[in-house]
Design a protein around this motif. Structure first.
Motif, PDB file in Angstrom:
ATOM      1  N   THR A   5       0.827  -1.202   0.000  1.00 32.59           N
ATOM      2  CA  THR A   5       0.000   0.000   0.000  1.00 32.59           C
ATOM      3  C   THR A   5       0.860   1.250   0.000  1.00 32.59           C
ATOM      4  N   ARG A  13       0.712   1.379  -9.412  1.00 32.06           N
ATOM      5  CA  ARG A  13      -0.351   0.434  -9.788  1.00 32.06           C
ATOM      6  C   ARG A  13       0.146  -0.597 -10.787  1.00 32.06           C
ATOM      7  N   GLU A  39      -1.474  -1.087  -4.101  1.00 29.90           N
ATOM      8  CA  GLU A  39      -2.721  -0.364  -3.883  1.00 29.90           C
ATOM      9  C   GLU A  39      -2.364   1.067  -3.493  1.00 29.90           C
ATOM     10  N   THR A  92      -3.523   5.216  -2.696  1.00 27.92           N
ATOM     11  CA  THR A  92      -4.444   6.306  -2.394  1.00 27.92           C
ATOM     12  C   THR A  92      -3.719   7.612  -2.658  1.00 27.92           C
ATOM     13  N   ASP A 146      -7.271   5.133 -14.070  1.00 27.66           N
ATOM     14  CA  ASP A 146      -8.603   4.523 -14.059  1.00 27.66           C
ATOM     15  C   ASP A 146      -8.574   3.150 -14.742  1.00 27.66           C
ATOM     16  N   GLY A 170      -7.105   0.550 -12.397  1.00 25.65           N
ATOM     17  CA  GLY A 170      -7.896   0.222 -11.208  1.00 25.65           C
ATOM     18  C   GLY A 170      -7.015   0.134  -9.965  1.00 25.65           C
ATOM     19  N   ALA A 194      -6.764   2.173  -7.475  1.00 25.29           N
ATOM     20  CA  ALA A 194      -6.267   3.438  -6.950  1.00 25.29           C
ATOM     21  C   ALA A 194      -7.452   4.349  -6.660  1.00 25.29           C
ATOM     22  N   ARG A 195      -7.288   5.185  -5.674  1.00 19.71           N
ATOM     23  CA  ARG A 195      -8.353   6.114  -5.290  1.00 19.71           C
ATOM     24  C   ARG A 195      -7.760   7.506  -5.136  1.00 19.71           C
ATOM     25  N   ILE A 196      -8.435   8.498  -5.703  1.00 14.94           N
ATOM     26  CA  ILE A 196      -8.029   9.886  -5.504  1.00 14.94           C
ATOM     27  C   ILE A 196      -9.009  10.534  -4.544  1.00 14.94           C
ATOM     28  N   ALA A 197      -8.508  10.950  -3.414  1.00  6.74           N
ATOM     29  CA  ALA A 197      -9.335  11.586  -2.389  1.00  6.74           C
ATOM     30  C   ALA A 197      -9.180  13.096  -2.513  1.00  6.74           C
ATOM     31  N   TYR A 198     -10.158  13.751  -3.156  1.00  4.98           N
ATOM     32  CA  TYR A 198     -10.113  15.196  -3.350  1.00  4.98           C
ATOM     33  C   TYR A 198     -10.530  15.909  -2.068  1.00  4.98           C
TER      34      TYR A 198
END
Length: 371
Positions: free
Chosen positions: A17, A35, A40, A42, A129, A132, A134-138
């Motif tokens: 992570t 990725r 994983e 963030t 995208d 996959g 991965a997350r973008i926290a705005y």
């Protein structure tokens, strides 16, 4: 459950992570590389949405190779334009020398490319995208770096005012203004005349960016309004006055030029923290290498950590760690720090040279370069 996830569950290997702070070019490229290596990810971005301003990024052949390795080479070339036939000129229009673009192209076998910033950001987001995981926290600020102890890797890609750098590297290095204000914009026509014009204490640059538009940038001592900028270049050679007249001042971007000083002794800390891009080596824009160095950092870092191996046996989050990660981060630092800092040093010295108050000697020296 994906095959990758299933295999990890069967072997008792937990996912690696990473938290990447900052969703600019360096941060998104780092997320893509991680990725692709199976991590994983963030991404924390303090803004509620990514900025969409359209300045042009110059992408040197070495940075193009980095994008190829990240799987983004085709996306870059689909929207980029080659940069050729650019000159250094005096305010009266006399050409003093050629920018070394043709020599770069002959040596590398490919030209310098220019791409609008939104296109590069969109390509990075699309690849993230597609991969996959991965997350973008705005709208998320890193207010408590210690709260991320559960992650195997923390990457500071949060710019010249980096919170990660301050928290993990101290305040010995920080943003330093150089006393110059820069203006950038996009004119709605192609000038066909590219390069930089150097005057007394000021300069003006123009590059292609996409069909039907021209990217421009300028520095003017003490100018605080668009009118003052236009007045400062009113008697310079065509098409500079027209470029400024036909660019809506509401779209101009003004910023104080700064760099990171003194240079950091290392880009990594604690065996699990790394800096990339402006967080590590913010520089003046005179060499046009800001985006390139960020991309090279991201590719080198993710290539190094990909070789660090999987985490140990599954246990409490973060307890297993990555035994090979500290060595991988040292390898990244060894590969990138001196190179990036040399470019930053060169860019700062070029700024001094370009903005000389007595330009006669400068112009004579430039005139000795190949024309």
């Amino acid at each position: 459950m994906s095959a990758e996830t299933g295999n990890k569950a069967e072997t008792g290997i937990k996912a690696r992570t990473a938290v990447v702070v900052g969703a600019g070019v360096g941060g998104l490229a780092t997320a893509v590389g991680l990725r692709r290596a199976g991590w994983e990810v963030t991404v924390l971005e303090r803004r509620t949405a990514l900025e969409r301003y359209g300045t042009a990024f110059g992408i040197h052949p070495t940075a193009q190779t980095a994008l190829d390795r990240l799987g983004l080479g085709e996306a870059l070339r689909a929207r980029a334009v080659p940069y050729r036939d650019a000159r250094i000129r005096r305010p009266d229009g006399k050409a003093l020398a050629a920018l070394p673009l043709e020599r770069i192209e002959r040596k590398a076998g490919r030209p310098e490319l220019l791409i609008s910033r939104p296109y590069l950001i969109d390509a990075l987001l699309a690849e993230l995208d597609r991969l996959g995981g991965a997350r973008i926290a705005y709208g998320q600020r890193l207010t408590d770096p210690g709260a991320l102890a559960a992650a195997d890797l923390l990457v500071g890609a949060d710019g010249i005012n980096s919170v990660v750098r301050t928290a993990h590297f101290g305040r010995g290095s920080g943003p330093r203004p150089i006393g110059t204000v820069a203006w950038i914009g996009i004119a709605g026509f192609e000038t066909g005349l590219y390069g930089e014009t150097w005057g007394e204490g000021r300069f003006f640059g123009m590059t292609p960016v996409e069909p039907g538009r021209t990217n421009w940038y300028a520095t003017v001592p003490r100018a605080t309004t668009a009118r003052e900028v236009r007045d400062a270049f009113a008697d310079w050679h065509d098409p500079i006055p027209r470029v400024l007249t036909e660019t809506d001042p509401a779209t101009w971007i003004r910023y104080e030029m700064r760099h990171l000083y003194p240079a950091l002794p290392t880009f990594v800390a604690g065996g699990r923290v790394a800096l990339v891009g402006d967080a590590a080596h913010a520089m003046t824009p005179n060499l046009g290498q800001g985006a390139c160095t960020a991309l090279l950092d991201a590719e080198a870092l993710t290539r190094a950590v990909a070789a660090a191996g999987p985490t140990g046996p599954t246990g409490p989050t973060g307890s297993a760690g990555l035994p090979g990660l500290p060595g991988a981060l040292r390898a990244y630092d060894s590969e990138r720090r001196r190179s990036a800092q040399r470019i930053a040093f060169g860019s700062r010295n070029l700024h001094r040279f370009v903005t000389a108050r007595r330009p006669a000697l400068r112009d004579a020296l430039v005139g000795l370069l190949p024309g």
